[in-house]
Design an enzyme around this catalytic site. Structure first.
Site, PDB file in Angstrom:
ATOM      1  N   ASP A 139       0.850  -1.186   0.000  1.00  0.00           N
ATOM      2  CA  ASP A 139       0.000   0.000   0.000  1.00  0.00           C
ATOM      3  C   ASP A 139       0.889   1.241   0.000  1.00  0.00           C
ATOM      4  O   ASP A 139       1.890   1.313   0.704  1.00  0.00           O
ATOM      5  CB  ASP A 139      -0.912   0.000   1.243  1.00  0.00           C
ATOM      6  CG  ASP A 139      -2.070   0.984   1.105  1.00  0.00           C
ATOM      7  OD1 ASP A 139      -3.220   0.534   1.035  1.00  0.00           O
ATOM      8  OD2 ASP A 139      -1.809   2.207   1.070  1.00  0.00           O
ATOM      9  N   GLY A 144     -16.462   2.054   3.696  1.00  0.00           N
ATOM     10  CA  GLY A 144     -15.276   2.902   3.557  1.00  0.00           C
ATOM     11  C   GLY A 144     -14.396   2.546   2.379  1.00  0.00           C
ATOM     12  O   GLY A 144     -13.203   2.853   2.370  1.00  0.00           O
ATOM     13  N   GLN A 145     -14.974   1.904   1.364  1.00  0.00           N
ATOM     14  CA  GLN A 145     -14.173   1.523   0.191  1.00  0.00           C
ATOM     15  C   GLN A 145     -13.901   2.743  -0.680  1.00  0.00           C
ATOM     16  O   GLN A 145     -14.832   3.403  -1.140  1.00  0.00           O
ATOM     17  CB  GLN A 145     -14.913   0.457  -0.623  1.00  0.00           C
ATOM     18  CG  GLN A 145     -14.077  -0.047  -1.806  1.00  0.00           C
ATOM     19  CD  GLN A 145     -14.794  -1.117  -2.619  1.00  0.00           C
ATOM     20  OE1 GLN A 145     -15.919  -1.520  -2.317  1.00  0.00           O
ATOM     21  NE2 GLN A 145     -14.132  -1.569  -3.665  1.00  0.00           N
ATOM     22  N   HIS A 185     -10.040  -5.391  -3.152  1.00  0.00           N
ATOM     23  CA  HIS A 185      -8.689  -5.521  -2.596  1.00  0.00           C
ATOM     24  C   HIS A 185      -8.783  -5.925  -1.139  1.00  0.00           C
ATOM     25  O   HIS A 185      -9.663  -5.477  -0.409  1.00  0.00           O
ATOM     26  CB  HIS A 185      -7.892  -4.226  -2.743  1.00  0.00           C
ATOM     27  CG  HIS A 185      -8.584  -3.014  -2.211  1.00  0.00           C
ATOM     28  ND1 HIS A 185      -9.565  -2.361  -2.916  1.00  0.00           N
ATOM     29  CD2 HIS A 185      -8.457  -2.353  -1.029  1.00  0.00           C
ATOM     30  CE1 HIS A 185     -10.007  -1.333  -2.197  1.00  0.00           C
ATOM     31  NE2 HIS A 185      -9.363  -1.315  -1.044  1.00  0.00           N
ATOM     32  N   HIS A 222      -6.731  -5.836   2.324  1.00  0.00           N
ATOM     33  CA  HIS A 222      -5.611  -5.279   3.076  1.00  0.00           C
ATOM     34  C   HIS A 222      -5.063  -6.373   4.000  1.00  0.00           C
ATOM     35  O   HIS A 222      -5.838  -7.027   4.702  1.00  0.00           O
ATOM     36  CB  HIS A 222      -6.066  -4.135   3.971  1.00  0.00           C
ATOM     37  CG  HIS A 222      -6.646  -2.949   3.263  1.00  0.00           C
ATOM     38  ND1 HIS A 222      -5.957  -1.780   3.051  1.00  0.00           N
ATOM     39  CD2 HIS A 222      -7.878  -2.733   2.733  1.00  0.00           C
ATOM     40  CE1 HIS A 222      -6.729  -0.900   2.437  1.00  0.00           C
ATOM     41  NE2 HIS A 222      -7.904  -1.450   2.235  1.00  0.00           N
TER      42      HIS A 222
HETATM   43  P1  AMP Z   1      -9.864   1.272   0.562  1.00  0.00           P
HETATM   44  O1  AMP Z   1     -10.166   2.449   1.429  1.00  0.00           O
HETATM   45  O2  AMP Z   1     -10.110  -0.037   1.215  1.00  0.00           O
HETATM   46  O3  AMP Z   1     -10.519   1.394  -0.798  1.00  0.00           O
HETATM   47  O4  AMP Z   1      -8.289   1.299   0.369  1.00  0.00           O
HETATM   48  C1  AMP Z   1      -7.638   1.730  -0.782  1.00  0.00           C
HETATM   49  C2  AMP Z   1      -6.154   1.661  -0.469  1.00  0.00           C
HETATM   50  O5  AMP Z   1      -5.454   1.785  -1.695  1.00  0.00           O
HETATM   51  C3  AMP Z   1      -5.653   2.774   0.454  1.00  0.00           C
HETATM   52  O6  AMP Z   1      -5.067   2.186   1.605  1.00  0.00           O
HETATM   53  C4  AMP Z   1      -4.631   3.509  -0.415  1.00  0.00           C
HETATM   54  O7  AMP Z   1      -3.512   3.959   0.316  1.00  0.00           O
HETATM   55  C5  AMP Z   1      -4.261   2.465  -1.443  1.00  0.00           C
HETATM   56  N1  AMP Z   1      -3.794   2.975  -2.723  1.00  0.00           N
HETATM   57  C6  AMP Z   1      -4.399   3.892  -3.509  1.00  0.00           C
HETATM   58  N2  AMP Z   1      -3.673   4.115  -4.622  1.00  0.00           N
HETATM   59  C7  AMP Z   1      -2.596   3.288  -4.547  1.00  0.00           C
HETATM   60  C8  AMP Z   1      -1.467   3.039  -5.379  1.00  0.00           C
HETATM   61  N3  AMP Z   1      -1.303   3.681  -6.546  1.00  0.00           N
HETATM   62  N4  AMP Z   1      -0.547   2.144  -4.975  1.00  0.00           N
HETATM   63  C9  AMP Z   1      -0.699   1.493  -3.805  1.00  0.00           C
HETATM   64  N5  AMP Z   1      -1.735   1.664  -2.974  1.00  0.00           N
HETATM   65  C10 AMP Z   1      -2.667   2.565  -3.327  1.00  0.00           C
END
Ligand code: AMP
Ligand code: ZN
Length: 115
Positions: A33, A95-96, A102, A104
């Site tokens: 991330d 909170g997506q 994806h 985490h």
């Molecule tokens: P969510 O809130 O579950 O949709 O999480 C999206 C995650 O994607 C967040 O933790 C961001 O920091 C991560 N993220 C967004 N853009 C990128 C990127 N280009 N490379 C790596 N992680 C990313």
């Protein structure tokens, strides 16, 4: 394989946006991330574009199982020895932020910046 050219994670899968990759197979990509909450913060994504968990069904069982089964192995490889969290934020109330499924995988010594 389904692909959305406007999706940031599809761009990462396609190599059009850089990422720090830790694992890849025919169905799944794992990378760090960009804004980690903890010493280890991996994102496990299907290579196919699937917007949210609401868009999955029985046909995705094997792929979702593969994603989850990777977590302990990859966490250990990243030095996580004392536990981790798996989080799949889904939809607005979940909170997506990125509309590509994806998982985490978050771990390493505390304190973490979130969670
Ligand atoms: P969510 O809130 O579950 O949709 O999480 C999206 C995650 O994607 C967040 O933790 C961001 O920091 C991560 N993220 C967004 N853009 C990128 C990127 N280009 N490379 C790596 N992680 C990313
Ligand atoms: Zn996508």
């Amino acid at each position: 394989m389904n692909h959305d050219p406007t999706c940031i994670f599809c761009k990462i899968v396609a190599g059009k946006v850089p990422s720090r990759k830790v694992y890849e197979d025919d169905e799944v990509l794992v990378f760090h991330d960009v804004a980690p909450w903890a010493p280890v913060h991996l994102l496990v994504v299907p290579k196919a574009h699937i917007a949210t968990m609401y868009d999955t069904d029985e046909a995705h069982t094997a792929m979702l199982g593969r994603m989850m089964a990777l977590a302990p192995r990859l966490a250990r490889e990243q030095g996580v020895v004392n536990g981790f969290r798996i989080i799949v934020n889904t939809g607005p109330d979940g909170g997506q932020e990125v509309q590509h499924v994806h998982m985490h995988v978050i771990g390493g010594p505390r304190p973490w910046s979130k969670g």
